[in-house]
Motif scaffolding. Structure first.
Motif, PDB file in Angstrom:
ATOM      1  N   THR B 321       0.835  -1.200   0.000  1.00 13.69           N
ATOM      2  CA  THR B 321       0.000   0.000   0.000  1.00 13.69           C
ATOM      3  C   THR B 321       0.873   1.255   0.000  1.00 13.69           C
ATOM      4  O   THR B 321       1.940   1.287   0.621  1.00 13.69           O
ATOM      5  N   TRP B 324      -3.637   4.829   2.055  1.00 18.33           N
ATOM      6  CA  TRP B 324      -4.871   4.107   2.407  1.00 18.33           C
ATOM      7  C   TRP B 324      -5.526   4.867   3.554  1.00 18.33           C
ATOM      8  O   TRP B 324      -5.244   4.615   4.709  1.00 18.33           O
ATOM      9  N   PRO B 331      -6.970   0.444  -0.510  1.00 21.86           N
ATOM     10  CA  PRO B 331      -5.997   1.539  -0.620  1.00 21.86           C
ATOM     11  C   PRO B 331      -6.279   2.405  -1.844  1.00 21.86           C
ATOM     12  O   PRO B 331      -6.740   1.903  -2.863  1.00 21.86           O
TER      13      PRO B 331
END
Lengths: 211, 556
Positions: B321, B324, B331
């Motif tokens: 990610t 997020w 995300p």
């Protein structure tokens, strides 16, 4: 007319196990089911008792004393079962195995007396506290039958009940079992390979045929 | 292998496993009673115990451990029974949960149930949360999160134990007879099946209880902080810079062992009580209450196990990610940044080095041990020697590990990777032996007799027959051993003196308040590596025996 089976057939997937079976077993009568291995004799008994494996589908009708069996759970059908192996519960004493079968009552002394009487009938007097594992084959079989009968079944199913016993004992057990069924006046169905069993049962005899 | 060589193998195994444990325990016991010459303590006293009990969190931590360990064990047993009564087809969920280390499951679960975690994100629009709710959902004071984590890890273990015990019982027949006598499912289980089943699973249940009472890594990630569980409290005392806390810490290690012994005694009393009740009830012949609606509880264990797997999926997602934000369920942007940072490479190398070397030593040694068992009298090997080798699996790690550490230091072995490998072997070797034992016994001995009749000596039988026949079991054992080594936290921490960093020690350290992306990387590594090795272990025999149908049939 007590146990009535009408056009019963069992199938696994598309394969039907045997040609549809119709059978009427009167009170006190022992019907015999015979047929080649693997045709579904034991499965037929589990269908009557209500333990049919989910992979098997049943069509047809079964009634006991006029009551349709299909909607009833196995434990409410009042159908006793006897197997080749006596299946006494190893963690309970012999007497308590029978007590497990006996219908409950408020009076403890009466329960105890009922079990002692059943033990005596089965030639097991004084063995209430015995470990079931220490009994002989014949003793175990008689105890197993008494346990079933104490539950006051409305019908009795027997899956090769005598085939584990040697010749002499077999003759004696047949007399013992059939006499009790007659005395209780309930219908019974027996699966067997032994023509002598059928002859001794002296009731209706069904030969399952492959479909 | 002659009698002499067999005894030699067992001596080596004992030296590897038993000597450190006995030494570690002895040093710990002496130190807890005030005898610890290295820091000038040399007379018998109960002072360390008094000092320990004066620690403000002592009683709270004890109670909390009993609560989390006890409830987790009871729930795991209940869930495992529910799984087993539902029949097969569950292994798809349960097998990965068995392989994934405790710490990875704990991290995934923490990410999942935290106020800012996946569950709350999914609920936010429904409940109208504009920011993560201010709730202690992880590290909650009652230890619910820890119980949840333990249940997810221990249920699959008990399912396997129960399934193999049930294979020895006439369960179907018992159910048919019970029902034909007029009893409902619940009564048949309680009065007929459980009383026969429980004695066969008593040991695994006690192992789960002992583990739940003494777990450290999972408790650090999911458990309460003030007070923490008892094992965490003791760990804190051990690694505290204040040396005067060392003797009370050893006293704590002894109390931990006593706590487990008492809890096991309590469990045994519960078992006795239950048996007595079940027999009394069976005697009464009551059939009532046959249709208690229990169907609502059936999906529950599956759902809880599912949380464990979803948590692990969350770890993987977090590791890639970039952005997020709350309360999005996915995300906004992904990135390999956390992986490219590369800080994980050195701990991963250390983890792999320790695991591989442990396996290279433990696997042949376990096979030789079993070969030696074949040549020793039955009365000696089975009831005495093998159980001794299994002791590290049932002894709480915190009870002897720090003593092992001090014993090693005394012998001039300084902290480093080599002693850590030895510490891992204390657990890897018994686990591999345990995994190989049953298949070894189940091996078709007629083949060996035939080989002997054809003139093959014991060594030729070993290499030409036993090893190939055992291939599948060996691969499974290697996979288990690998997972066990990767999962070790306390041995790495204590024996490594804090200077040996593996992906597991790093993951536990980062769990409290680190960058989720980095934590996700370590958690993902922990979870996926054992799964990968399991996959290889599963595929190897299939490939090797692709033209041997009888060997394929062994893949059960």
């Amino acid at each position: 007319m007590s146990l009535k089976i009408t056009e019963l057939s069992l199938s696994i997937g598309d394969r039907r196990l045997f040609q549809p079976l119709s059978l009427i077993v009167a009170r006190g009568e022992v019907a015999t089911i015979m047929g080649p291995s693997g045709i579904g004799k034991s499965t037929l008994l589990t269908a009557i008792a209500g333990h049919l494996d989910p992979s098997v589908t049943a069509t047809g009708h079964m009634t006991l004393e006029g009551q349709d069996l299909a909607p009833l759970a196995p434990e409410t059908r009042g159908v006793g079962m006897i197997f080749q192996d006596p299946c006494l519960f190893p963690h309970l004493s012999l007497g308590n195995n029978l007590a497990f079968g006996l219908r409950p009552s408020a009076d403890r002394a009466a329960r105890r007396a009922g079990i002692e009487a059943a033990l005596e009938t089965a030639g097991l007097a004084g063995l209430y506290e015995a470990d079931p594992d220490t009994l002989s084959g014949g003793q175990k079989s008689r105890a197993s039958l008494m346990r079933s009968l104490l539950a006051e079944p409305r019908a009795l199913l027997m899956d090769e009940p005598f085939s584990a016993l040697d010749m002499e004992l077999r003759e004696e057990m047949r007399r013992f079992v059939f006499a009790h069924i007659r005395a209780r006046n309930i219908p019974a169905v027996m699966v067997t390979h032994d023509p002598a069993d059928a002859e001794a049962a002296n009731g209706p005899c069904c030969q399952l045929q492959r479909d | 292998m002659g009698r002499g060589a067999s005894i030699g193998v067992f001596s080596a195994a004992a030296a590897l496993v038993l000597v450190p444990i006995i030494a570690g325990f002895a040093i710990g016991l002496a130190a807890s009673l005030g005898v610890f010459p290295a820091i000038g303590a040399d007379h018998l006293t109960f002072a360390p115990y008094h000092r320990l009990m004066a620690v403000p969190e002592f009683w709270g931590a004890l109670g909390l451990s009993l609560q989390t360990g006890g409830v987790a064990t009871a729930l795991s047993l209940l869930f495992a029974l529910i799984f087993v009564t539902q029949g097969g087809g569950e292994s798809r969920i349960l097998a990965p949960l068995l392989a994934i280390p405790h710490a990875a499951i704990a991290l995934g679960l923490a990410f999942l149930i935290a106020p800012s975690g996946w569950i709350m994100r999914a609920l936010a629009p429904l409940l109208g949360f504009h920011r993560p709710p201010d709730l202690a959902l992880v590290n909650d004071p009652a230890g619910f999160a820890l119980i949840l984590g333990l249940v997810i890890k221990e249920t699959p273990f008990l399912v396997i134990a129960i399934a193999s015990a049930m294979a020895q019982l006439p369960v179907t027949r018992t159910r048919q007879i019970g029902a034909s006598l007029g009893y409902g499912t619940l009564r048949i289980w309680a009065l007929l099946i459980l009383p026969q089943l429980y004695p066969l699973i008593r040991m695994p249940v006690m192992v789960v209880l002992a583990y739940g009472l003494s777990v450290v890594d999972m408790a650090l990630i999911l458990g309460p902080n003030a007070p923490p569980t008892f094992a965490v409290l003791i760990t804190r005392l051990f690694i505290a810079p204040d040396l005067t806390l060392l003797l009370p810490a050893f006293a704590g290690a002894m109390v931990q062992i006593a706590l487990i012994a008492l809890a096991c005694l309590g469990l045994w009393l519960c078992e006795r009580g239950f048996m007595r009740l079940a027999k009394a009830e069976a005697r009464m012949g009551r059939r009532g209450g046959t249709r208690i609606p229990l169907s609502w509880i059936r999906p529950l264990p599956r759902g809880i196990m599912g949380l464990g797997l979803i948590g692990v999926a969350g770890l993987l997602l977090w590791s890639i990610t970039w952005r997020w934000v709350w309360p999005d369920v996915f995300p906004q942007s992904l990135s390999l940044g956390a992986w490219q940072g590369g800080d994980w490479r050195a701990p991963l190398q250390t983890s792999l080095k320790i695991a591989v070397i442990s396996l290279i030593i433990a696997t042949p040694l376990a096979l030789l041990t079993l070969e030696a068992v074949d040549h020793l009298p039955n009365k000696l090997a089975k009831p005495i020697l093998l159980p001794l080798i299994y002791t590290p699996l049932v002894m709480p790690q915190i009870g002897f590990l720090y003593g092992v550490n001090l014993a090693a230091l005394k012998l001039g072995i300084t902290a480093g990777v080599a002693p850590v490998i030895w510490a891992h072997l204390l657990f890897v070797y018994p686990y591999i032996l345990l995994m190989l034992h049953d298949p070894w016994r189940a091996m078709d001995r007629r083949v060996l007799k035939m080989a002997a009749a054809l003139g093959a000596g014991p060594w030729r039988q070993f290499f030409a027959l036993k090893l190939p026949l055992m291939l599948r079991a060996i691969m499974v054992a290697i996979a288990v051993g690998f997972a066990v080594s990767i999962a070790q936290y306390l041995p790495t921490l204590f024996i490594g003196g804090g200077r040996v960093t593996t992906i597991t020690t790093e993951a536990v350290t980062l769990a409290s308040g680190g960058d989720r992306r980095i934590t996700g990387v370590y958690g993902s590594l922990q979870a996926t590596l054992p799964l990968l090795v399991y996959l290889i272990a599963f595929l190897t025999p299939r490939y090797v025996w692709r033209n041997r149908r009888a060997m394929q049939a062994r893949v059960t």
